[in-house]
Design a protein around this motif. Structure first.
Motif, short mmCIF file in Angstrom:
data_model
loop_
_atom_site.label_atom_id
_atom_site.label_comp_id
_atom_site.label_asym_id
_atom_site.label_seq_id
_atom_site.Cartn_x
_atom_site.Cartn_y
_atom_site.Cartn_z
N ARG A 29 0.91 -0.64 0.13
CA ARG A 29 -0.27 0.45 0.12
C ARG A 29 0.71 1.11 0.28
O ARG A 29 1.70 1.27 1.00
N VAL A 30 0.85 1.84 -0.94
CA VAL A 30 1.08 3.30 -1.15
C VAL A 30 -0.07 4.47 -1.12
O VAL A 30 -1.14 4.22 -2.13
N ASP A 31 0.20 5.40 0.32
CA ASP A 31 -0.79 5.72 0.50
C ASP A 31 -2.55 5.43 0.45
O ASP A 31 -2.87 4.89 1.37
N GLU A 32 -3.46 5.46 -0.62
CA GLU A 32 -4.41 5.57 -0.32
C GLU A 32 -5.13 4.08 -1.67
O GLU A 32 -5.92 3.20 -2.15
N LYS A 33 -3.57 3.32 -2.35
CA LYS A 33 -3.74 2.98 -3.49
C LYS A 33 -2.62 1.84 -2.87
O LYS A 33 -2.04 1.24 -2.33
N THR A 34 -3.05 0.22 -2.90
CA THR A 34 -2.67 -1.02 -3.64
C THR A 34 -2.14 -1.47 -4.95
O THR A 34 -2.86 -1.62 -6.01
N TYR A 35 -0.42 -1.58 -4.62
CA TYR A 35 -0.17 -2.49 -6.30
C TYR A 35 -0.05 -3.99 -6.01
O TYR A 35 0.54 -4.06 -4.27
N VAL A 36 -0.06 -4.60 -6.88
CA VAL A 36 0.37 -6.26 -6.12
C VAL A 36 1.63 -6.60 -7.80
O VAL A 36 1.54 -6.57 -9.01
N GLY A 37 2.31 -7.63 -7.36
CA GLY A 37 3.44 -7.91 -7.85
C GLY A 37 3.98 -8.04 -7.18
O GLY A 37 4.40 -9.20 -6.30
N TYR A 38 5.18 -8.88 -7.80
CA TYR A 38 6.26 -10.03 -7.45
C TYR A 38 7.01 -8.78 -6.92
O TYR A 38 8.10 -8.35 -7.25
N PRO A 39 8.12 -9.41 -5.81
CA PRO A 39 9.37 -8.95 -4.04
C PRO A 39 10.56 -9.21 -4.93
O PRO A 39 10.61 -10.51 -6.05
N ILE A 40 10.73 -8.11 -4.97
CA ILE A 40 12.45 -7.74 -5.46
C ILE A 40 13.22 -8.94 -3.59
O ILE A 40 12.79 -8.40 -2.55
N PRO A 41 13.95 -9.72 -4.07
CA PRO A 41 14.46 -10.35 -3.21
C PRO A 41 15.36 -9.80 -2.36
O PRO A 41 16.59 -8.67 -2.70
N SER A 42 15.64 -9.41 -1.24
CA SER A 42 16.49 -8.56 -0.85
C SER A 42 17.66 -9.30 -0.29
O SER A 42 18.81 -10.25 -0.06
N LYS A 43 18.90 -8.10 -0.71
CA LYS A 43 20.14 -8.95 -0.50
C LYS A 43 21.15 -8.18 0.90
O LYS A 43 20.72 -7.60 1.25
N ARG A 44 21.10 -9.22 1.41
CA ARG A 44 22.23 -9.44 3.02
C ARG A 44 23.57 -9.48 2.63
O ARG A 44 23.90 -10.26 2.35
N ALA A 45 24.18 -8.74 3.59
CA ALA A 45 25.70 -8.68 3.43
C ALA A 45 25.86 -10.00 4.50
O ALA A 45 25.62 -9.64 5.38
N ALA A 46 27.53 -10.31 3.77
CA ALA A 46 27.64 -11.70 4.73
C ALA A 46 28.29 -11.34 5.18
O ALA A 46 28.86 -10.58 5.64
#
Length: 46
Positions: A29-46
């Motif tokens: 949700r961004v303000d009053e709108k809801t968006y649907v899509g594929y998540p971007i994988p989070s990158k974590r440092a080792a």
């Protein structure tokens, strides 16, 4: 929790996580709108 998703091939949206769908997509949700899509994988440092 903030999540970033992709809509189409080159549009990204970052917003508050609303829910997850059975096909792997997530809703944000961004303000009053809801968006649907594929998540971007989070990158974590080792």
């Amino acid at each position: 929790m903030l999540r970033t998703i992709t809509i189409g091939s080159c549009v990204s949206v970052q917003g508050l996580l609303v829910g997850q769908m059975a096909d792997g997509k997530v809703m944000v949700r961004v303000d009053e709108k809801t968006y649907v899509g594929y998540p971007i994988p989070s990158k974590r440092a080792a």
